[in-house]
Motif scaffolding. Sequence first.
Motif, PDB file in Angstrom:
ATOM      1  N   THR A 210       0.817  -1.220   0.000  1.00 39.75           N
ATOM      2  CA  THR A 210       0.000   0.000   0.000  1.00 39.75           C
ATOM      3  C   THR A 210       0.850   1.269   0.000  1.00 39.75           C
ATOM      4  N   GLY A 211       2.146   1.139  -0.299  1.00 44.60           N
ATOM      5  CA  GLY A 211       3.006   2.318  -0.304  1.00 44.60           C
ATOM      6  C   GLY A 211       3.090   2.971   1.059  1.00 44.60           C
ATOM      7  N   ASN A 212       3.039   2.143   2.112  1.00 40.19           N
ATOM      8  CA  ASN A 212       3.136   2.585   3.512  1.00 40.19           C
ATOM      9  C   ASN A 212       1.896   3.341   4.000  1.00 40.19           C
ATOM     10  N   ARG A 213       0.827   3.308   3.218  1.00 40.43           N
ATOM     11  CA  ARG A 213      -0.407   3.985   3.617  1.00 40.43           C
ATOM     12  C   ARG A 213      -1.234   3.149   4.576  1.00 40.43           C
ATOM     13  N   GLY A 214      -1.266   1.843   4.370  1.00 42.00           N
ATOM     14  CA  GLY A 214      -2.143   0.957   5.111  1.00 42.00           C
ATOM     15  C   GLY A 214      -3.453   0.727   4.363  1.00 42.00           C
ATOM     16  N   VAL A 215      -4.267  -0.179   4.878  1.00 42.36           N
ATOM     17  CA  VAL A 215      -5.536  -0.513   4.234  1.00 42.36           C
ATOM     18  C   VAL A 215      -6.689   0.176   4.956  1.00 42.36           C
ATOM     19  N   ASP A 216      -7.791   0.314   4.250  1.00 43.23           N
ATOM     20  CA  ASP A 216      -8.965   0.975   4.825  1.00 43.23           C
ATOM     21  C   ASP A 216      -9.771   0.057   5.728  1.00 43.23           C
ATOM     22  N   VAL A 217      -9.771  -1.242   5.412  1.00 39.59           N
ATOM     23  CA  VAL A 217     -10.562  -2.206   6.185  1.00 39.59           C
ATOM     24  C   VAL A 217      -9.729  -3.463   6.407  1.00 39.59           C
ATOM     25  N   VAL A 218      -9.836  -4.033   7.597  1.00 38.29           N
ATOM     26  CA  VAL A 218      -9.306  -5.370   7.874  1.00 38.29           C
ATOM     27  C   VAL A 218     -10.466  -6.241   8.329  1.00 38.29           C
ATOM     28  N   LEU A 219     -10.634  -7.402   7.705  1.00 38.32           N
ATOM     29  CA  LEU A 219     -11.621  -8.397   8.143  1.00 38.32           C
ATOM     30  C   LEU A 219     -10.857  -9.508   8.848  1.00 38.32           C
ATOM     31  N   ASP A 220     -11.088  -9.658  10.154  1.00 34.79           N
ATOM     32  CA  ASP A 220     -10.277 -10.586  10.951  1.00 34.79           C
ATOM     33  C   ASP A 220     -11.133 -11.637  11.631  1.00 34.79           C
ATOM     34  N   MET A 221     -10.687 -12.886  11.533  1.00 29.97           N
ATOM     35  CA  MET A 221     -11.332 -13.986  12.230  1.00 29.97           C
ATOM     36  C   MET A 221     -10.352 -14.703  13.147  1.00 29.97           C
ATOM     37  N   VAL A 222      -9.183 -14.076  13.372  1.00 29.24           N
ATOM     38  CA  VAL A 222      -8.118 -14.725  14.140  1.00 29.24           C
ATOM     39  C   VAL A 222      -8.058 -14.200  15.562  1.00 29.24           C
ATOM     40  N   GLY A 223      -7.970 -12.883  15.730  1.00 26.17           N
ATOM     41  CA  GLY A 223      -7.862 -12.312  17.060  1.00 26.17           C
ATOM     42  C   GLY A 223      -6.482 -12.519  17.650  1.00 26.17           C
ATOM     43  N   GLY A 224      -6.396 -12.619  18.970  1.00 23.96           N
ATOM     44  CA  GLY A 224      -5.103 -12.810  19.630  1.00 23.96           C
ATOM     45  C   GLY A 224      -4.109 -11.726  19.250  1.00 23.96           C
ATOM     46  N   PRO A 225      -2.876 -12.113  18.927  1.00 22.08           N
ATOM     47  CA  PRO A 225      -1.845 -11.119  18.587  1.00 22.08           C
ATOM     48  C   PRO A 225      -2.117 -10.384  17.279  1.00 22.08           C
ATOM     49  N   TYR A 226      -3.053 -10.889  16.473  1.00 18.84           N
ATOM     50  CA  TYR A 226      -3.383 -10.202  15.221  1.00 18.84           C
ATOM     51  C   TYR A 226      -4.025  -8.831  15.482  1.00 18.84           C
ATOM     52  N   ILE A 227      -4.684  -8.668  16.622  1.00 17.32           N
ATOM     53  CA  ILE A 227      -5.426  -7.433  16.855  1.00 17.32           C
ATOM     54  C   ILE A 227      -4.504  -6.222  16.796  1.00 17.32           C
ATOM     55  N   GLU A 228      -3.405  -6.279  17.544  1.00 26.15           N
ATOM     56  CA  GLU A 228      -2.481  -5.138  17.555  1.00 26.15           C
ATOM     57  C   GLU A 228      -1.829  -4.944  16.191  1.00 26.15           C
ATOM     58  N   LYS A 229      -1.516  -6.033  15.505  1.00 19.38           N
ATOM     59  CA  LYS A 229      -0.933  -5.932  14.171  1.00 19.38           C
ATOM     60  C   LYS A 229      -1.923  -5.302  13.192  1.00 19.38           C
ATOM     61  N   ASN A 230      -3.188  -5.665  13.337  1.00 19.88           N
ATOM     62  CA  ASN A 230      -4.209  -5.085  12.464  1.00 19.88           C
ATOM     63  C   ASN A 230      -4.293  -3.574  12.629  1.00 19.88           C
ATOM     64  N   LEU A 231      -4.199  -3.111  13.874  1.00 23.84           N
ATOM     65  CA  LEU A 231      -4.238  -1.672  14.130  1.00 23.84           C
ATOM     66  C   LEU A 231      -3.076  -0.963  13.433  1.00 23.84           C
ATOM     67  N   LYS A 232      -1.938  -1.633  13.368  1.00 25.00           N
ATOM     68  CA  LYS A 232      -0.760  -1.031  12.742  1.00 25.00           C
ATOM     69  C   LYS A 232      -0.933  -0.853  11.237  1.00 25.00           C
ATOM     70  N   ILE A 233      -1.661  -1.745  10.597  1.00 20.69           N
ATOM     71  CA  ILE A 233      -1.737  -1.702   9.130  1.00 20.69           C
ATOM     72  C   ILE A 233      -2.961  -0.948   8.612  1.00 20.69           C
TER      73      ILE A 233
END
Length: 334
Positions: A210-233
């Motif tokens: 994304t050219g360091n922009r990040g994405v507009d939406v994340v659809l997550d079914m994993v949770g756990g440590p993914y949550i903080e990573k999702n916030l970063k992207i």
Amino acid sequence: MTMPSTMRYVDHGTGGGPEVLQVKTGPVPELGAGEVLIEVAVAGVNRPDVLQRSGRYPPPADASPHLGLEVSGRIVALGQGVTEWLIGDEVCALTNGGGYAEYAIAPSGQVLPVPKGLTLLQAAALPETYFTVWANVVERGRLAKGESILIHGGSSGIGITAIQVAKAQGAKVFCTVGSAEKAAACVEVGADAAIDYRRQDFVAETMRLTGNRGVDVVLDMVGGPYIEKNLKILAIEGRLVQIAFLQPSRVEVDWLPLMVKRLTYTGSTLRPRPPAEKARLAQQLRTHLWPLLERGEALPRIYRTFPLEQAAQAHALMESSEHIGKIMLLVRAR
């Protein structure tokens, strides 16, 4: 027609591993007002079924205690007040449970016609995943044309559907997968890029894509440590939509990005929603997605079918996460 008084259905007893699933004989469910009785041809296997079988997802008090949330087949009886369907109509439906059976009940508002050109097998793969994706990607995630989305579990039934629905919305689509084979399947159905989380850091790769922009939406079914990573992207004003927790739901998270980037963290489940809400979603699907399906677009991908008697093997496959797309139970030969 003369209706039988008994039927075959899959029983999960008091719960446990896949081996507890057995076909038993029991009464055909009683039809209530506003409901239809469907002679089931095919039933879909979904992650909530696995969770219910293992005792981690009890059904609502007013739902069937048996497994199975989506079916296709033929309407054989109408409850009081049902006027929009006829006996003999071929349909698919989001049930309130009990789909792993020769006969299943569904509220009439949760029933949809089999899209023109699709088989009963394909139609049975639609309700649970397409209801879920529309409610979470389009409505809660507010994904719009020109935006971007990262879909975790891209090769699952939900993931394959989400990729195609997001592309139909005009979005750029990325997903995470666990193998090169799954990556190729996701690209084949429309993903712009598939990130192998076993070999790549999905945070770094998403930012690169994304050219360091990040994405507009994340659809997550994993949770756990993914949550903080999702916030970063997530990009500024991004939306994180949680639909399941394959890893723990209790985690320690640095929430600062939520404030700095003005993010939205939301989520939902489908099964506890009231009938009127599910009926509204059904009409959204009929208006917006059924035309796509009838043009041969956004079709479900069927990975493997099992006879009703092999529900245990179907659940074992679901738990292995080796599948790419939907796992289905063939109830009746049509």
